[in-house]
Write an enzyme that holds these catalytic residues in place. Structure first.
Site, PDB file in Angstrom:
ATOM      1  N   GLU A  47       0.083  25.236  -8.537  1.00  0.00           N
ATOM      2  CA  GLU A  47      -0.173  26.679  -8.362  1.00  0.00           C
ATOM      3  C   GLU A  47       1.126  27.351  -7.899  1.00  0.00           C
ATOM      4  O   GLU A  47       1.870  26.780  -7.097  1.00  0.00           O
ATOM      5  CB  GLU A  47      -1.246  26.832  -7.275  1.00  0.00           C
ATOM      6  CG  GLU A  47      -1.549  28.252  -6.854  1.00  0.00           C
ATOM      7  CD  GLU A  47      -2.408  28.321  -5.579  1.00  0.00           C
ATOM      8  OE1 GLU A  47      -2.243  27.455  -4.680  1.00  0.00           O
ATOM      9  OE2 GLU A  47      -3.240  29.241  -5.480  1.00  0.00           O
ATOM     10  N   ASN A 107      -3.648  35.392  -9.761  1.00  0.00           N
ATOM     11  CA  ASN A 107      -3.096  34.054  -9.538  1.00  0.00           C
ATOM     12  C   ASN A 107      -3.483  33.271 -10.803  1.00  0.00           C
ATOM     13  O   ASN A 107      -4.666  32.971 -11.012  1.00  0.00           O
ATOM     14  CB  ASN A 107      -3.717  33.463  -8.264  1.00  0.00           C
ATOM     15  CG  ASN A 107      -3.042  32.184  -7.831  1.00  0.00           C
ATOM     16  OD1 ASN A 107      -2.450  31.480  -8.643  1.00  0.00           O
ATOM     17  ND2 ASN A 107      -3.159  31.866  -6.555  1.00  0.00           N
ATOM     18  N   LYS A 124      -7.434  32.811 -11.317  1.00  0.00           N
ATOM     19  CA  LYS A 124      -8.150  32.199 -10.178  1.00  0.00           C
ATOM     20  C   LYS A 124      -9.359  33.030  -9.770  1.00  0.00           C
ATOM     21  O   LYS A 124      -9.257  34.262  -9.602  1.00  0.00           O
ATOM     22  CB  LYS A 124      -7.180  32.042  -9.003  1.00  0.00           C
ATOM     23  CG  LYS A 124      -7.712  31.321  -7.785  1.00  0.00           C
ATOM     24  CD  LYS A 124      -6.577  31.111  -6.778  1.00  0.00           C
ATOM     25  CE  LYS A 124      -6.989  30.358  -5.543  1.00  0.00           C
ATOM     26  NZ  LYS A 124      -5.830  30.121  -4.631  1.00  0.00           N
ATOM     27  N   GLU A 143      -3.807  35.881   0.372  1.00  0.00           N
ATOM     28  CA  GLU A 143      -4.095  35.874  -1.077  1.00  0.00           C
ATOM     29  C   GLU A 143      -5.039  37.005  -1.471  1.00  0.00           C
ATOM     30  O   GLU A 143      -4.943  37.536  -2.568  1.00  0.00           O
ATOM     31  CB  GLU A 143      -4.710  34.531  -1.496  1.00  0.00           C
ATOM     32  CG  GLU A 143      -3.706  33.444  -1.742  1.00  0.00           C
ATOM     33  CD  GLU A 143      -4.331  32.297  -2.504  1.00  0.00           C
ATOM     34  OE1 GLU A 143      -4.686  32.455  -3.672  1.00  0.00           O
ATOM     35  OE2 GLU A 143      -4.483  31.218  -1.892  1.00  0.00           O
ATOM     36  N   CYS A 169      -6.463  25.704  -7.038  1.00  0.00           N
ATOM     37  CA  CYS A 169      -6.497  25.451  -5.591  1.00  0.00           C
ATOM     38  C   CYS A 169      -7.876  25.605  -4.959  1.00  0.00           C
ATOM     39  O   CYS A 169      -8.703  24.723  -5.063  1.00  0.00           O
ATOM     40  CB  CYS A 169      -5.462  26.307  -4.876  1.00  0.00           C
ATOM     41  SG  CYS A 169      -5.186  25.691  -3.203  1.00  0.00           S
ATOM     42  N   ASN A 194      -1.715  24.788  -3.477  1.00  0.00           N
ATOM     43  CA  ASN A 194      -0.842  24.886  -2.289  1.00  0.00           C
ATOM     44  C   ASN A 194      -1.795  24.891  -1.106  1.00  0.00           C
ATOM     45  O   ASN A 194      -2.514  25.883  -0.888  1.00  0.00           O
ATOM     46  CB  ASN A 194      -0.087  26.223  -2.242  1.00  0.00           C
ATOM     47  CG  ASN A 194       1.075  26.316  -3.213  1.00  0.00           C
ATOM     48  OD1 ASN A 194       2.233  26.164  -2.847  1.00  0.00           O
ATOM     49  ND2 ASN A 194       0.754  26.611  -4.463  1.00  0.00           N
TER      50      ASN A 194
HETATM   51  N1  CDT Z   1      -3.883  28.305  -2.322  1.00  0.00           N
HETATM   52  C1  CDT Z   1      -5.100  28.061  -1.818  1.00  0.00           C
HETATM   53  O1  CDT Z   1      -6.109  28.434  -2.388  1.00  0.00           O
HETATM   54  N2  CDT Z   1      -5.152  27.424  -0.645  1.00  0.00           N
HETATM   55  C2  CDT Z   1      -6.350  27.194   0.103  1.00  0.00           C
HETATM   56  C3  CDT Z   1      -6.013  27.124   1.548  1.00  0.00           C
HETATM   57  C4  CDT Z   1      -7.186  27.215   2.415  1.00  0.00           C
HETATM   58  S1  CDT Z   1      -7.784  28.802   2.673  1.00  0.00           S
HETATM   59  C5  CDT Z   1      -6.660  29.561   3.676  1.00  0.00           C
HETATM   60  C6  CDT Z   1      -7.076  25.916  -0.295  1.00  0.00           C
HETATM   61  O2  CDT Z   1      -8.284  25.965  -0.536  1.00  0.00           O
HETATM   62  O3  CDT Z   1      -6.443  24.847  -0.330  1.00  0.00           O
END
Ligand code: CDT
Length: 307
Positions: A47, A107, A124, A143, A169, A194
């Site tokens: 991502e 995204n 996304k 995000e 993600c 990420n």
């Molecule tokens: N990029 C992404 O979606 N990261 C989220 C982080 C947790 S929510 C702050 C994840 O689900 O891994």
């Protein structure tokens, strides 16, 4: 007769704020060349693979963040990746921030074939984090300020002799993501991520990040009889440590390849697409065993309704 697709998960180490897109693309071309030497047909990148994970900073005027987004794909800076795909005959998926001509911010993850042509585009759906500046956090996860949810939902594309789905993600934590694609016969799901190890709203989850990452992707693979490729941008990026643990997961739910670093690393697996049928035609024979007549609340309501 089995259908084998050799798939690479091209994990990337951190991309710092000062790193150029050109340097990220050069790293990806290196990974693609390594993948070609391993006879990969297709490589998944993370991502937001062209830049640092910029939602960790807030700007009051969102146009100040425009430089993190791609307005065209390929662009002059990303074209070397597409050229490498065509030269090496290896396809790829790539995550990046997209700013559309009519001003939408997504995204995004694209699927590119062995001729360097874009054959699928996913926006996304599950956007995590927060909408507003939260000054007390050690880092932002804004995000929900920077991206709107993709209105199209989850697609499955016929490409590479397979039915390929994409998610990004946080989507991997939601069973609905996999099931919508499962209902379209998906055989391989590509997911870049990420994931900061420190989860600010509830730090008790920090130590469980790796467990939860495997848990959701293994369950999603098994319950839908599909291969899942989860690929991280890991390591310490601008002081924020992020999960590696990229993995290729079989329709049995077994992890068949897993990263052992948090740096640029290629994992490879020979994925037998026909293995999906062992699960799709038995325990998870949807036509025979699903009971959609009692699943109404799953699409009819968002939050919990207590009696
Ligand atoms: N990029 C992404 O979606 N990261 C989220 C982080 C947790 S929510 C702050 C994840 O689900 O891994």
């Amino acid at each position: 007769m089995s259908r084998i697709l050799t798939v690479g998960a091209a994990q990337m180490g951190p991309i710092q704020r000062s790193d150029s897109r050109a340097s990220a693309v050069a790293r990806m071309v290196d990974l693609l060349e390594t993948a070609a030497r391993s006879n990969c047909d297709l490589v998944a990148f993370p991502e937001l693979a062209l830049t640092t994970f910029f939602p960790r900073w807030f700007v009051d005027d969102i146009s100040e963040a425009d430089h993190w987004y791609e307005r065209e794909m390929p662009s002059a800076e990303t074209r070397p990746l597409f050229d490498a795909a065509r030269r090496l005959k290896v396809g790829f998926s790539l995550g990046y921030a997209e700013l559309t001509p009519d001003g939408h911010r997504f995204n995004t993850q694209i699927l590119v074939d062995k001729d360097g042509e874009i054959v699928g585009r996913y926006h996304k759906v599950h956007i995590p984090g927060h909408e507003h500046h939260e000054p007390d956090r050690p880092f932002q996860h804004a995000e929900r300020y920077y991206f709107e949810p993709g209105p199209e939902g989850f697609g499955v594309w016929k490409a590479f002799g397979a039915r390929i789905g994409m998610m990004i993600c946080n989507d991997r934590r939601w069973p609905e993501s996999y099931r919508v694609m499962g209902l379209k016969g998906v055989e391989l799901i590509l997911c870049g991520y990420n994931t900061p190890i420190h989860y600010v709203p509830d730090p008790s989850q920090d130590i469980l990040q790796g467990f939860h990452n495997s848990l959701v992707m293994q369950a999603g693979a098994y319950q839908n009889g599909t291969w899942v490729v989860g690929v991280a941008k890991g390591g310490v990026e601008e002081g924020v440590d992020s999960l590696g643990q990229s993995a290729i997961i079989a329709p049995s739910g077994q992890i068949v390849a897993q990263a052992y670093t948090t740096a640029d690393e290629l994992l490879v697996a020979r994925c037998d697409l026909d293995w999906c049928a062992k699960y799709k035609n038995t325990l998870f024979d949807f036509e025979r065993y699903r009971r959609p007549e009692v699943y109404g609340p799953i699409t009819g309501q968002r939050g919990v309704i207590l009696d």
